[in-house]
Design a protein around this motif. Sequence first.
Motif, PDB file in Angstrom:
ATOM      1  N   PHE A   1       6.430   2.928  14.113  1.00 53.98           N
ATOM      2  CA  PHE A   1       6.150   1.948  15.159  1.00 53.98           C
ATOM      3  C   PHE A   1       5.708   2.639  16.442  1.00 53.98           C
ATOM      4  CE2 PHE A   1       7.676  -0.653  18.765  1.00 53.98           C
ATOM      5  CZ  PHE A   1       6.937  -1.800  18.542  1.00 53.98           C
ATOM      6  N   SER A   2       6.361   3.749  16.773  1.00 48.66           N
ATOM      7  CA  SER A   2       6.003   4.515  17.962  1.00 48.66           C
ATOM      8  C   SER A   2       4.586   5.066  17.840  1.00 48.66           C
ATOM      9  CB  SER A   2       7.002   5.657  18.170  1.00 48.66           C
ATOM     10  OG  SER A   2       6.667   6.429  19.301  1.00 48.66           O
TER      11      SER A   2
ATOM     12  N   THR B   1       2.078   2.061  18.239  1.00 48.65           N
ATOM     13  CA  THR B   1       1.968   1.558  19.611  1.00 48.65           C
ATOM     14  C   THR B   1       1.355   2.609  20.545  1.00 48.65           C
ATOM     15  OG1 THR B   1       4.325   2.132  19.868  1.00 48.65           O
ATOM     16  CG2 THR B   1       3.781  -0.179  19.473  1.00 48.65           C
TER      17      THR B   1
ATOM     18  N   ALA C   1      -2.271   2.271  19.947  1.00 50.37           N
ATOM     19  CA  ALA C   1      -2.724   0.983  20.480  1.00 50.37           C
ATOM     20  C   ALA C   1      -2.802   1.004  21.999  1.00 50.37           C
ATOM     21  CB  ALA C   1      -1.793  -0.133  20.009  1.00 50.37           C
ATOM     22  N   ALA C   2      -1.874   1.707  22.664  1.00 56.39           N
ATOM     23  CA  ALA C   2      -1.915   1.810  24.126  1.00 56.39           C
ATOM     24  C   ALA C   2      -3.200   2.494  24.576  1.00 56.39           C
ATOM     25  CB  ALA C   2      -0.698   2.574  24.636  1.00 56.39           C
TER      26      ALA C   2
ATOM     27  N   SER D   1      -6.128   0.197  24.147  1.00 54.10           N
ATOM     28  CA  SER D   1      -6.225  -0.778  25.240  1.00 54.10           C
ATOM     29  C   SER D   1      -6.952  -0.187  26.441  1.00 54.10           C
ATOM     30  CB  SER D   1      -4.824  -1.249  25.657  1.00 54.10           C
ATOM     31  OG  SER D   1      -4.182  -1.923  24.602  1.00 54.10           O
TER      32      SER D   1
ATOM     33  N   LEU E   1       2.816  -1.477  25.689  1.00 55.92           N
ATOM     34  CA  LEU E   1       2.792  -0.667  24.467  1.00 55.92           C
ATOM     35  C   LEU E   1       3.327   0.739  24.711  1.00 55.92           C
ATOM     36  CD1 LEU E   1      -0.681  -1.830  23.130  1.00 55.92           C
ATOM     37  CD2 LEU E   1       1.510  -2.151  21.951  1.00 55.92           C
ATOM     38  N   SER E   2       3.023   1.317  25.869  1.00 60.14           N
ATOM     39  CA  SER E   2       3.509   2.673  26.155  1.00 60.14           C
ATOM     40  C   SER E   2       5.034   2.699  26.276  1.00 60.14           C
ATOM     41  CB  SER E   2       2.856   3.214  27.430  1.00 60.14           C
ATOM     42  OG  SER E   2       3.252   2.479  28.571  1.00 60.14           O
TER      43      SER E   2
ATOM     44  N   LEU F   1       7.100   0.540  24.750  1.00 62.04           N
ATOM     45  CA  LEU F   1       7.608   0.348  23.393  1.00 62.04           C
ATOM     46  C   LEU F   1       7.526   1.645  22.591  1.00 62.04           C
ATOM     47  CD1 LEU F   1       6.066  -3.133  22.507  1.00 62.04           C
ATOM     48  CD2 LEU F   1       8.483  -2.621  22.892  1.00 62.04           C
ATOM     49  N   SER F   2       6.415   2.373  22.734  1.00 66.11           N
ATOM     50  CA  SER F   2       6.235   3.611  21.982  1.00 66.11           C
ATOM     51  C   SER F   2       7.258   4.666  22.392  1.00 66.11           C
ATOM     52  CB  SER F   2       4.817   4.143  22.212  1.00 66.11           C
ATOM     53  OG  SER F   2       4.626   5.357  21.525  1.00 66.11           O
TER      54      SER F   2
ATOM     55  N   ARG G   1       5.590  10.636  14.165  1.00 63.46           N
ATOM     56  CA  ARG G   1       4.831  10.111  15.308  1.00 63.46           C
ATOM     57  C   ARG G   1       3.406  10.666  15.330  1.00 63.46           C
ATOM     58  NH1 ARG G   1       5.255  10.284  21.564  1.00 63.46           N
ATOM     59  NH2 ARG G   1       5.230   8.066  22.097  1.00 63.46           N
TER      60      ARG G   1
ATOM     61  N   SER H   1       0.044   8.863  14.576  1.00 65.16           N
ATOM     62  CA  SER H   1      -0.739   8.126  15.565  1.00 65.16           C
ATOM     63  C   SER H   1      -2.213   8.538  15.515  1.00 65.16           C
ATOM     64  CB  SER H   1      -0.188   8.340  16.976  1.00 65.16           C
ATOM     65  OG  SER H   1      -0.239   9.711  17.343  1.00 65.16           O
TER      66      SER H   1
END
Length: 287
Positions: free
Chosen positions: A14-15, A18, A21-22, A25, A222-223, A225-226, A246, A249
């Motif tokens: 998940f990290s 996200t 994804a950050a 963005s 997102l940052s 959450l990561s 991680r 990513s």
Amino acid sequence: MLSPELLALALGLFSALTLAAANLSVKAGADILSSRAILQCSAALMVAPALFVVPPPDAATWRALAVAVPAHFAYQLVLVGALKHGELSLVFPIMRGGAPLLTGLLAWLVLGEALSLPAVLGLVIATLAVVAFALPPRGVGLLAHPDRRALLFALLTAAGIALYNVTDAAGVRAAPSPFTFIVLLFMFDCLGITPLALWRRRGRWGEIIRAKWRYGLAGGGLSILSYGAALYAFSLTEAARVSAVRETSVVFAALFGALILKEGFGTRRIVAALILAGGLAILQFAG
């Protein structure tokens, strides 16, 4: 119910997702500097309520922040350059994969730290994958490489990541609670990039916020959450295992670049990202 090891694996993935994804963005916001500044301000506002629940900082915390905040600002400057001049599927794997590579190589060459045979194998695999990312398009010579500036910024960003990893590690250990340092770091992390963006985009901020606030706000959330998922995973299992997971990513970033941003060389970069993640995982587990 998930075991601690499986929960840590899920949080690590998940990290990784996200984190990629950050950066997606920010890249999708087109104006990279403004999007990054909005991201940092959004993250600061989101964590601000935590100031009332974490232990208050002591002198050691402030000393650590005095080093960490400039390190993060330097990282943000070269990150903005990398995302501005290069595609996400090119620069993100190099800057994220380059940080552990630089650390491993410097420890080996400068400090004389011995690496196990599997760790050397992981280092070689990851290095070859980074080289695959850096190769110019077919038929184009190295001197005519269209992404020379982007690659330089990506390597500088990798060095910035390695630098802030060291300063952050010292900070979370020096503070009364790791979360004291983390919350304050998020609060102060916008102090460098925001004035720079305000000055560079002066007279246009009303227009920029209307057009870009969604990208920056999404990136800020997102940052957090990561970073939060990675920190909680560190409490459940070995840090090396979380770090290795991680690093996937880089795969997510290559996929995002190919599928969402429609960047070129999608297949080659996705394959190289998978190889890079595998090499970094070997390096983490064997190191």
